[in-house]
Design an enzyme around this catalytic site. Structure first.
Site, PDB file in Angstrom:
ATOM      1  N   LYS A 195     -30.828  63.175  47.394  1.00  0.00           N
ATOM      2  CA  LYS A 195     -29.983  62.807  48.662  1.00  0.00           C
ATOM      3  C   LYS A 195     -29.559  63.854  49.512  1.00  0.00           C
ATOM      4  CE  LYS A 195     -25.829  60.010  49.498  1.00  0.00           C
ATOM      5  NZ  LYS A 195     -24.570  59.163  48.978  1.00  0.00           N
ATOM      6  N   LYS A 248     -33.578  59.711  49.369  1.00  0.00           N
ATOM      7  CA  LYS A 248     -32.487  58.800  50.577  1.00  0.00           C
ATOM      8  C   LYS A 248     -32.135  60.057  51.565  1.00  0.00           C
ATOM      9  CE  LYS A 248     -28.082  57.060  50.895  1.00  0.00           C
ATOM     10  NZ  LYS A 248     -26.642  56.986  50.209  1.00  0.00           N
TER      11      LYS A 248
HETATM   12  C1  PBG Z   1     -21.789  57.064  48.772  1.00  0.00           C
HETATM   13  C2  PBG Z   1     -23.181  56.487  49.633  1.00  0.00           C
HETATM   14  C3  PBG Z   1     -23.505  56.774  50.897  1.00  0.00           C
HETATM   15  C4  PBG Z   1     -24.894  55.926  51.155  1.00  0.00           C
HETATM   16  C5  PBG Z   1     -25.101  55.354  49.893  1.00  0.00           C
HETATM   17  N1  PBG Z   1     -23.732  55.649  49.095  1.00  0.00           N
HETATM   18  C6  PBG Z   1     -22.843  57.371  51.909  1.00  0.00           C
HETATM   19  C7  PBG Z   1     -22.868  59.053  51.980  1.00  0.00           C
HETATM   20  O1  PBG Z   1     -23.079  59.558  50.956  1.00  0.00           O
HETATM   21  O2  PBG Z   1     -21.860  59.464  52.990  1.00  0.00           O
HETATM   22  C8  PBG Z   1     -25.252  55.900  52.314  1.00  0.00           C
HETATM   23  C9  PBG Z   1     -26.214  54.600  52.696  1.00  0.00           C
HETATM   24  C10 PBG Z   1     -26.434  54.318  54.047  1.00  0.00           C
HETATM   25  O3  PBG Z   1     -26.277  55.202  55.066  1.00  0.00           O
HETATM   26  O4  PBG Z   1     -27.112  53.161  54.311  1.00  0.00           O
HETATM   27  N2  PBG Z   1     -21.910  58.328  48.727  1.00  0.00           N
END
Ligand code: PBG
Length: 323
Positions: A195, A248
């Site tokens: 991520k 992601k």
């Molecule tokens: C929580 C989380 C996020 C997303 C999914 N879980 C945001 C972040 O890490 O700031 C992003 C999902 C999206 O942008 O559709 N940590």
């Protein structure tokens, strides 16, 4: 060999011929539909930066999930918007919280539907970071215990799959051990393994009201230029017991979807995130792009790269069109 003997265009002449050689086909089975669950009844509050997406109370989530299931979508991913936030995000493990209620009601209303829950603190903490903050940074090891509490609460409510998205080191192992010890050996873990600290999460933070109050997430989410490091993150999560691993965002990281699929032969999930959704929607609404075609092309590319499952805000709409 070569031209004029070989003419690749021969098999592109008609839609029937193209259909016969199509290598990648999207199906409703590929999709996971995310929802933002908020307190209240009959609430449907549109998210400005994500046209077509809304924060919804449990009753409306159940209504939309029935539609998703009827369209062939096998799973939903739940994010919670708690009634109150504090420094440790304690609403995250409230057994009567919005996500926990949504799980129970969905299990009753749509028994076949697989329920995935986002396990993270950023929606629940008043500072908006994904864990406990100490000396201006998120404390890794202290956060693990909170994530475990949240995952256990989701499992007690009936979640099929918990999906830690916090990027703390060791959280998959900690959650796996706690689930097993509590009798939830059958609850799976979908790890947000690679991520990245991405600009493409911007619209999500409006949807989930989870923007950090200070600083950013670069001390825990990955640095976008790094591919080998993503492979190491995936390897660690698989070692710790992840059942599915995630890359992601999706489109800017197709190379990693490909590498992960080929290196590990494990189920790979790609998250087509909020910013990727918002770009296509905004251009479509403005008439700058053929939205329907762009959506199918983007999702097909993610699958062609190697994704087994795609989390996308387009899931139900596209599933309906595919039928
Ligand atoms: C929580 C989380 C996020 C997303 C999914 N879980 C945001 C972040 O890490 O700031 C992003 C999902 C999206 O942008 O559709 N940590």
């Amino acid at each position: 060999m070569g031209f004029p003997i070989n003419r690749p265009r021969r098999m592109r002449r008609t839609e029937t011929l193209r259909r016969m050689l199509r290598e990648t086909r999207l199906a409703a089975d590929d999709f996971i539909q995310p929802y933002f669950v908020c307190p209240g009844r009959d609430v449907k509050k549109p998210v400005a930066a994500m046209p077509g997406v809304a924060q919804m109370s449990v009753d409306n989530v159940v209504r939309e999930a029935r539609e998703a299931w009827a369209a062939g979508v096998p799973a939903v991913l739940l994010f919670g918007l708690p009634a109150r936030k504090d420094a440790t995000g304690s609403e995250a493990w409230n057994d009567h919280g919005e996500v926990q209620r949504a799980i129970r009601e969905l299990k009753e209303a749509v028994p076949g539907l697989a329920i995935v829950t986002d396990v993270c603190m950023c929606e629940y903490t008043d500072h908006g970071h994904c864990g406990i903050v100490k000396n201006g940074d998120v404390d890794n090891d202290a956060t693990l215990e909170l994530l475990v509490r949240e995952a256990l609460s989701h499992a007690r409510a009936g979640a099929d799959i918990v999906a830690p998205s916090d990027m703390m080191d060791g959280r998959v192992g900690a959650i796996r051990a706690a689930l097993d010890e509590a009798g939830f050996a059958d609850v799976a873990i979908m790890a947000y393994s690679a991520k990245f600290a991405s600009a493409f999460y911007g619209p999500f933070r409006e949807a989930a009201e989870s923007a950090p109050r200070f600083g950013d997430r670069r001390s825990y989410q990955m640095d976008p230029p790094n591919g080998d490091e993503a492979m190491r993150e995936v390897a660690l999560d698989l070692e710790e017991g992840a059942d599915l691993v995630m890359v992601k965002p999706a489109l800017p990281y197709l190379d990693l979807i490909y590498r992960v699929k080929h290196e590990f032969n494990a189920p790979v999930v790609a998250y087509n995130v909020s910013g990727e959704y918002a770009m296509i929607r905004a251009a479509g609404i403005n008439g700058w792009i053929d939205e329907e075609r762009a959506t199918l092309e983007a999702l097909t590319s993610i699958k062609r790269a190697g994704a087994d499952l795609i989390i996308t805000y387009f899931a139900t709409d596209v599933a309906k069109r595919l039928r």
